[in-house]
Design a protein around this motif. Structure first.
Motif, mmCIF file in Angstrom:
data_model
loop_
_atom_site.group_PDB
_atom_site.id
_atom_site.type_symbol
_atom_site.label_atom_id
_atom_site.label_comp_id
_atom_site.label_asym_id
_atom_site.label_seq_id
_atom_site.Cartn_x
_atom_site.Cartn_y
_atom_site.Cartn_z
ATOM 1 N N VAL A 10 0.871 -1.183 0.000
ATOM 2 C CA VAL A 10 0.000 0.000 0.000
ATOM 3 C C VAL A 10 0.903 1.226 0.000
ATOM 4 O O VAL A 10 1.643 1.460 0.962
ATOM 5 C CB VAL A 10 -0.932 0.006 1.225
ATOM 6 C CG1 VAL A 10 -1.866 1.204 1.169
ATOM 7 C CG2 VAL A 10 -1.728 -1.292 1.298
ATOM 8 N N LEU A 11 0.842 2.021 -1.066
ATOM 9 C CA LEU A 11 1.757 3.150 -1.233
ATOM 10 C C LEU A 11 0.987 4.407 -1.581
ATOM 11 O O LEU A 11 0.196 4.425 -2.530
ATOM 12 C CB LEU A 11 2.781 2.846 -2.326
ATOM 13 C CG LEU A 11 3.779 3.959 -2.672
ATOM 14 C CD1 LEU A 11 4.606 4.344 -1.459
ATOM 15 C CD2 LEU A 11 4.674 3.525 -3.824
ATOM 16 N N ARG A 12 1.248 5.448 -0.796
ATOM 17 C CA ARG A 12 0.619 6.746 -1.067
ATOM 18 C C ARG A 12 1.690 7.754 -1.458
ATOM 19 O O ARG A 12 2.609 8.031 -0.677
ATOM 20 C CB ARG A 12 -0.136 7.241 0.169
ATOM 21 C CG ARG A 12 -0.950 8.499 -0.109
ATOM 22 C CD ARG A 12 -1.574 9.044 1.140
ATOM 23 N NE ARG A 12 -2.495 10.124 0.870
ATOM 24 C CZ ARG A 12 -2.893 11.025 1.764
ATOM 25 N NH1 ARG A 12 -2.435 10.961 2.999
ATOM 26 N NH2 ARG A 12 -3.727 11.976 1.435
ATOM 27 N N LEU A 13 1.557 8.318 -2.663
ATOM 28 C CA LEU A 13 2.492 9.316 -3.184
ATOM 29 C C LEU A 13 1.746 10.580 -3.608
ATOM 30 O O LEU A 13 2.211 11.304 -4.486
ATOM 31 C CB LEU A 13 3.271 8.746 -4.369
ATOM 32 C CG LEU A 13 4.238 7.594 -4.068
ATOM 33 C CD1 LEU A 13 4.756 6.977 -5.353
ATOM 34 C CD2 LEU A 13 5.399 8.084 -3.223
ATOM 35 N N ALA A 14 0.614 10.843 -3.004
ATOM 36 C CA ALA A 14 -0.193 11.999 -3.381
ATOM 37 C C ALA A 14 0.582 13.304 -3.160
ATOM 38 O O ALA A 14 1.236 13.484 -2.135
ATOM 39 C CB ALA A 14 -1.490 12.023 -2.565
ATOM 40 N N ARG A 15 0.550 14.167 -4.178
ATOM 41 C CA ARG A 15 1.187 15.498 -4.143
ATOM 42 C C ARG A 15 2.701 15.413 -3.927
ATOM 43 O O ARG A 15 3.309 16.361 -3.451
ATOM 44 C CB ARG A 15 0.548 16.377 -3.068
ATOM 45 C CG ARG A 15 -0.917 16.698 -3.338
ATOM 46 C CD ARG A 15 -1.512 17.570 -2.257
ATOM 47 N NE ARG A 15 -1.546 16.874 -0.998
ATOM 48 C CZ ARG A 15 -2.494 16.010 -0.643
ATOM 49 N NH1 ARG A 15 -3.497 15.747 -1.468
ATOM 50 N NH2 ARG A 15 -2.451 15.403 0.522
ATOM 51 N N SER A 16 3.302 14.298 -4.249
ATOM 52 C CA SER A 16 4.753 14.160 -4.160
ATOM 53 C C SER A 16 5.401 14.552 -5.483
ATOM 54 O O SER A 16 4.773 14.504 -6.550
ATOM 55 C CB SER A 16 5.145 12.724 -3.799
ATOM 56 O OG SER A 16 4.739 12.400 -2.496
ATOM 57 N N GLU A 17 6.667 14.911 -5.397
ATOM 58 C CA GLU A 17 7.448 15.279 -6.582
ATOM 59 C C GLU A 17 8.470 14.175 -6.849
ATOM 60 O O GLU A 17 9.381 13.965 -6.049
ATOM 61 C CB GLU A 17 8.144 16.614 -6.367
ATOM 62 C CG GLU A 17 8.903 17.100 -7.589
ATOM 63 C CD GLU A 17 9.558 18.446 -7.364
ATOM 64 O OE1 GLU A 17 10.312 18.896 -8.235
ATOM 65 O OE2 GLU A 17 9.303 19.045 -6.282
ATOM 66 N N ILE A 18 8.302 13.493 -7.962
ATOM 67 C CA ILE A 18 9.155 12.365 -8.304
ATOM 68 C C ILE A 18 10.111 12.790 -9.406
ATOM 69 O O ILE A 18 9.690 13.155 -10.514
ATOM 70 C CB ILE A 18 8.317 11.156 -8.749
ATOM 71 C CG1 ILE A 18 7.335 10.766 -7.635
ATOM 72 C CG2 ILE A 18 9.196 9.983 -9.112
ATOM 73 C CD1 ILE A 18 6.346 9.698 -8.038
ATOM 74 N N THR A 19 11.400 12.733 -9.125
ATOM 75 C CA THR A 19 12.423 13.171 -10.060
ATOM 76 C C THR A 19 12.845 12.017 -10.965
ATOM 77 O O THR A 19 12.967 10.869 -10.515
ATOM 78 C CB THR A 19 13.641 13.710 -9.298
ATOM 79 O OG1 THR A 19 13.206 14.686 -8.349
ATOM 80 C CG2 THR A 19 14.636 14.360 -10.239
ATOM 81 N N TYR A 76 -1.983 -1.244 -4.172
ATOM 82 C CA TYR A 76 -2.768 -0.013 -4.047
ATOM 83 C C TYR A 76 -1.820 1.174 -4.145
ATOM 84 O O TYR A 76 -0.929 1.339 -3.311
ATOM 85 C CB TYR A 76 -3.530 0.008 -2.727
ATOM 86 C CG TYR A 76 -4.329 -1.255 -2.487
ATOM 87 C CD1 TYR A 76 -5.584 -1.420 -3.063
ATOM 88 C CD2 TYR A 76 -3.824 -2.286 -1.703
ATOM 89 C CE1 TYR A 76 -6.310 -2.581 -2.862
ATOM 90 C CE2 TYR A 76 -4.545 -3.446 -1.493
ATOM 91 C CZ TYR A 76 -5.788 -3.587 -2.076
ATOM 92 O OH TYR A 76 -6.503 -4.743 -1.876
ATOM 93 N N LEU A 77 -2.023 2.008 -5.151
ATOM 94 C CA LEU A 77 -1.111 3.118 -5.444
ATOM 95 C C LEU A 77 -1.912 4.392 -5.643
ATOM 96 O O LEU A 77 -2.820 4.452 -6.485
ATOM 97 C CB LEU A 77 -0.286 2.804 -6.693
ATOM 98 C CG LEU A 77 0.638 3.910 -7.206
ATOM 99 C CD1 LEU A 77 1.668 4.294 -6.153
ATOM 100 C CD2 LEU A 77 1.318 3.484 -8.502
ATOM 101 N N ASP A 78 -1.559 5.420 -4.874
ATOM 102 C CA ASP A 78 -2.206 6.724 -4.968
ATOM 103 C C ASP A 78 -1.183 7.753 -5.444
ATOM 104 O O ASP A 78 -0.249 8.092 -4.723
ATOM 105 C CB ASP A 78 -2.774 7.132 -3.603
ATOM 106 C CG ASP A 78 -3.473 8.493 -3.658
ATOM 107 O OD1 ASP A 78 -3.721 8.988 -4.774
ATOM 108 O OD2 ASP A 78 -3.767 9.051 -2.582
ATOM 109 N N LEU A 79 -1.351 8.225 -6.676
ATOM 110 C CA LEU A 79 -0.485 9.250 -7.261
ATOM 111 C C LEU A 79 -1.274 10.527 -7.541
ATOM 112 O O LEU A 79 -0.922 11.288 -8.443
ATOM 113 C CB LEU A 79 0.150 8.743 -8.545
ATOM 114 C CG LEU A 79 1.359 7.801 -8.391
ATOM 115 C CD1 LEU A 79 1.649 7.081 -9.697
ATOM 116 C CD2 LEU A 79 2.574 8.564 -7.922
ATOM 117 N N SER A 80 -2.320 10.764 -6.788
ATOM 118 C CA SER A 80 -3.167 11.923 -7.035
ATOM 119 C C SER A 80 -2.371 13.221 -6.933
ATOM 120 O O SER A 80 -1.654 13.456 -5.960
ATOM 121 C CB SER A 80 -4.317 11.954 -6.018
ATOM 122 O OG SER A 80 -5.084 10.778 -6.094
ATOM 123 N N MET A 81 -2.461 14.023 -7.997
ATOM 124 C CA MET A 81 -1.836 15.353 -8.045
ATOM 125 C C MET A 81 -0.329 15.300 -7.802
ATOM 126 O O MET A 81 0.261 16.244 -7.298
ATOM 127 C CB MET A 81 -2.509 16.301 -7.049
ATOM 128 C CG MET A 81 -3.942 16.612 -7.409
ATOM 129 S SD MET A 81 -4.812 17.585 -6.172
ATOM 130 C CE MET A 81 -5.166 16.306 -4.979
#
Length: 483
Positions: free
Chosen positions: A222-231, A252-257
């Motif tokens: 379960v990984l949440r990356l919402a509003r993160s900046e991925i380089t 389960y992956l959350d990349l919202s915004m």
């Protein structure tokens, strides 16, 4: 000769040594025959010897108060030593072989060296007593505080099993594990255990190149990356996730915004083939992203809300492979007519919740007819802001026997009389018709026709496929992301 009365008072105050109650040295008169050495007595109680030339007496001991060098002494309270007589760590001779022990001697006996201490002891005891008193016996008379010395050679973690240590580490925040991993080889091995990395919340973070690969290598579920900046690049060659045969356990992956490029997103999804739920809200995509996503054949929930770049070719790969979709949010994605037509005809029959709002002038009544035919089991449908659909679409929607929620907000071409047909749907419980294009009388007639079981304008926002709804910031799709 000295005056006995004066000497007895001085000796009692200045040279009283703490002895055991039954000690034979605590006898009366043991200090009386001692010839006191003036130069070795404590400064605060030192008596001044005055040589009186004009007197018939050869001399006498005096405690003259007029002498400015002598401080007043009322005979009460503790007598502190002078600064020059303070005992330091280097001066002490008590228990030299035990530096950590605390020795307590007579408060007024504070000489600076071993010789002064022994001379003071000789001046206060009889010769017979000194012969019987050895250095070992003298140390035994000192008052000591017991000191507990930790044994640094014992590593108590070696006595614990890996399971117990993992249970302890599971209670710590994730960012502590990186510091713990450099303590020793065993901790480095245990901090990489997959059981510690089942859930991870990395939202609102800046991920440097390779950080995402390190996260995937830990087999997060379960990984949440919402509003993160991925380089870019998200995965470097020095991690397990870079291996050709690596497959992530991510479900389960959350990349919202999130701020992520299409290349980084493609690299991430190419390592995943077991995704169940995914949110790409307000994240740019392209055909390569959709093709990589199509490898997740068991995916059930996708949130494409406000995504840009969705084209028909990518949708063909996605819908041809992902036939277990239950929830899809494709609102406000600026789809063209061909993409809308393909979606309405090829959505899987397993669809349960669908948000198709924001198509404005492109979604027609014909598209709605194809949609309800492809997805006969829909329980929730949102067609808000589709301004070209009319009452015919409402009649087609009435064929959805399991429909529980319907949103037709700002669909200005639908007359209020057409909404009366919705009473045929016995399962309908919520109807949203926000926008103010019906007056109060018309709203009243719709409510009376549908009955009290249908609540009108209960919700303002759609929750279809969205990972978080309301204030639940520590979970996605009702699953915790923090231990």
């Amino acid at each position: 000769m000295s005056t006995p009365g004066v000497l007895e008072g001085i000796e009692r105050d200045a040279y009283h040594v703490k002895l055991p109650k039954r000690s034979k040295f605590a006898m009366s008169g043991v200090l009386q025959p001692v010839d006191l050495n003036v130069g070795r007595s404590p400064a605060r109680k030192r008596a001044r010897y005055e040589d009186l030339n004009d007197s018939s007496e050869s001399g006498r001991w005096s405690l003259n108060r007029s002498d400015s060098s002598i401080e007043d002494d009322n005979g009460v309270g503790r007598l502190d030593c002078d600064v020059e007589d303070v005992l330091t760590d280097d001066d002490t001779i008590f228990c030299k072989n035990e530096p950590s022990a605390i020795d307590v001697s007579c408060v007024s006996m504070t000489p600076n060296t071993r010789n002064q201490q022994l001379s003071l002891l000789e001046s206060s005891l009889t010769k017979d007593s000194l012969d019987k008193l050895t250095l070992g016996e003298y140390d035994a008379l000192l008052v000591k505080k017991p000191v507990i010395r930790p044994n640094s050679k014992i590593n108590y973690f070696d006595l614990l099993s890996d399971e117990i240590i993992l249970q302890i580490l599971r209670c710590l925040p994730k960012w502590y594990l990186r510091d713990i991993s450099v303590v020793c080889r065993r901790f480095n091995r245990l901090t990489k255990d997959e059981s510690l990395w089942t859930r991870l919340d990395a939202s609102n973070k800046h991920l440097y190149p390779g950080d995402l690969g390190q996260i995937l290598s830990k087999q997060v579920i379960v990984l949440r990356l919402a509003r993160s900046e991925i380089t870019y690049p998200p995965i470097m060659s020095d991690c397990k996730a870079a291996l050709h045969d690596f497959r992530s356990r991510l479900l389960y992956l959350d990349l919202s915004m999130a701020s992520v490029s299409t290349d980084s997103l493609t690299a991430l999804l190419s390592k995943c083939n077991r995704l169940k739920k995914l949110s790409l809200e307000n994240v740019p995509v392209n055909d390569a992203v959709l093709i990589a996503l199509s490898a997740n054949k068991d995916i059930e929930v996708i949130n494409f809300a406000m995504c840009a770049g969705i084209m028909e070719d990518g949708l063909k790969y996605l819908l041809a492979n992902c036939r277990k979709l239950r929830e899809l949010n494709i609102a406000w994605t600026n789809l063209n007519t061909s993409s809308i037509q393909y979606l309405c005809k090829n959505l899987p029959t397993t669809m349960d919740r669908l948000n198709f709002s924001g198509c404005r002038k492109l979604l027609s009544d014909k598209h709605v007819a194809d949609l309800v035919t492809s997805c006969p089991r829909l329980r929730e449908l949102d067609l808000s802001d589709c301004t070209t659909i009319s009452g015919d679409s409402v009649r087609n929607i009435t064929t959805l026997e399991d429909l529980n929620f319907l949103a037709l907000s700002r669909c200005y071409l639908i007359p209020y009389k057409s909404l009366l047909y919705l009473k045929k749907i016995y399962s309908l419980a919520y109807l949203d018709i926000h926008g103010g294009y019906y007056d109060a009388d018309e709203m009243k007639m719709v409510q009376e026709a549908l009955g009290a079981k249908v609540q009108i304008n209960k919700f303002k926002f759609s929750s279809v496929a969205r990972p978080t709804v309301g204030l639940r910031k520590s979970s996605i799709w009702n699953m915790r992301v923090r231990d």
